[in-house]
Design a protein around this motif. Sequence first.
Motif, PDB file in Angstrom:
ATOM      1  N   GLU A 152     132.729  94.497  59.875  1.00 12.14           N
ATOM      2  CA  GLU A 152     132.521  93.015  59.900  1.00 12.14           C
ATOM      3  C   GLU A 152     133.602  92.257  60.559  1.00 12.14           C
ATOM      4  OE1 GLU A 152     129.395  92.816  56.257  1.00 12.14           O
ATOM      5  OE2 GLU A 152     131.601  92.511  55.820  1.00 12.14           O
TER       6      GLU A 152
ATOM      7  N   THR B 143     123.090  94.204  58.533  1.00  6.44           N
ATOM      8  CA  THR B 143     122.469  92.827  57.948  1.00  6.44           C
ATOM      9  C   THR B 143     121.108  93.347  57.453  1.00  6.44           C
ATOM     10  OG1 THR B 143     123.422  91.762  59.615  1.00  6.44           O
ATOM     11  CG2 THR B 143     121.424  90.639  59.053  1.00  6.44           C
ATOM     12  N   THR B 144     120.181  94.291  58.055  1.00  7.34           N
ATOM     13  CA  THR B 144     118.745  94.486  57.549  1.00  7.34           C
ATOM     14  C   THR B 144     119.034  95.162  56.128  1.00  7.34           C
ATOM     15  OG1 THR B 144     118.073  95.186  59.841  1.00  7.34           O
ATOM     16  CG2 THR B 144     117.053  96.052  58.178  1.00  7.34           C
TER      17      THR B 144
ATOM     18  N   GLU C 255     133.802  93.434  69.518  1.00  6.43           N
ATOM     19  CA  GLU C 255     133.158  94.738  70.117  1.00  6.43           C
ATOM     20  C   GLU C 255     134.719  95.254  70.814  1.00  6.43           C
ATOM     21  OE1 GLU C 255     130.650  93.267  73.157  1.00  6.43           O
ATOM     22  OE2 GLU C 255     129.094  93.389  71.868  1.00  6.43           O
TER      23      GLU C 255
ATOM     24  N   ASN D 284     126.719  97.240  67.881  1.00  2.00           N
ATOM     25  CA  ASN D 284     125.483  96.414  67.835  1.00  2.00           C
ATOM     26  C   ASN D 284     124.438  96.720  66.623  1.00  2.00           C
ATOM     27  OD1 ASN D 284     126.952  94.432  69.025  1.00  2.00           O
ATOM     28  ND2 ASN D 284     125.817  95.166  71.112  1.00  2.00           N
ATOM     29  N   LYS D 285     124.266  98.117  66.888  1.00  2.00           N
ATOM     30  CA  LYS D 285     123.301  98.657  65.977  1.00  2.00           C
ATOM     31  C   LYS D 285     123.669  99.071  64.398  1.00  2.00           C
ATOM     32  CE  LYS D 285     119.477 102.001  65.539  1.00  2.00           C
ATOM     33  NZ  LYS D 285     118.921 103.123  66.521  1.00  2.00           N
TER      34      LYS D 285
ATOM     35  N   GLN E  23     125.915  96.802  63.022  1.00  2.00           N
ATOM     36  CA  GLN E  23     125.843  95.576  62.790  1.00  2.00           C
ATOM     37  C   GLN E  23     124.596  94.905  62.115  1.00  2.00           C
ATOM     38  OE1 GLN E  23     128.537  93.856  62.020  1.00  2.00           O
ATOM     39  NE2 GLN E  23     129.965  94.121  63.196  1.00  2.00           N
ATOM     40  N   GLN E  24     123.569  95.245  63.103  1.00  2.00           N
ATOM     41  CA  GLN E  24     122.073  95.014  62.796  1.00  2.00           C
ATOM     42  C   GLN E  24     121.750  95.656  61.607  1.00  2.00           C
ATOM     43  OE1 GLN E  24     119.486  96.323  65.783  1.00  2.00           O
ATOM     44  NE2 GLN E  24     117.861  94.942  64.902  1.00  2.00           N
ATOM     45  N   GLU E  25     121.968  96.977  61.499  1.00  2.00           N
ATOM     46  CA  GLU E  25     121.521  97.689  60.351  1.00  2.00           C
ATOM     47  C   GLU E  25     122.226  97.248  58.992  1.00  2.00           C
ATOM     48  OE1 GLU E  25     122.229 101.501  62.168  1.00  2.00           O
ATOM     49  OE2 GLU E  25     120.170 101.758  62.957  1.00  2.00           O
TER      50      GLU E  25
END
Length: 175
Positions: free
Chosen positions: A45, A105-106, A49, A98-99, A101-103
């Motif tokens: 977190e 969050t999910t 990048e 990015n994936k 980070q996205q996962e």
Amino acid sequence: MKKIYSIFTLLIMTAIILTSCQQSKKLASSDEIGTYAFNVLTNLESLSENEYINRFYTFEELKSYVLAHPDEFGKEFLENYKVITKKDFNSRLIADYNKLQQEGTTFQIDWSEIEPVNYQYWPRATNGVQSMKGDLFFTHNKKAYKVTVTAFKAGTDFYVTKINDFSAVKEQAKK
């Protein structure tokens, strides 16, 4: 040969790495790969990048190693390597970043609060390239997850090249 390490082993290895002055990407043994990857995840977190990319074996490091040791690689790898650009190389890492980070969050994961469970790994050889691939299991809020970690072997040392394939798991891997 598949190896399994307990949470205790991972915590000790994490402490050793965290207490060093500066964390080196150079890993002397395959045992250190899971610990290194866990450390990257716990800091996910707060990493930009570019900081994330620099935690992995970089394009420049790979290029330098391949040029100095072409006999360690198969013909197919060397042919494919010639057409890879730094942009292509880094875009794969950025996509994984990015994936993750996205996962995160999910699944509402606070990466700084994940707990290691174990790391299972196995050696691989593809196109003349020696590597180590493994699954790093961890928990967050009593739920189990895993990521796949890949490391490249350069000489006698390992360098993490990829952390991807995040998923929730129904059961925690045994310690």
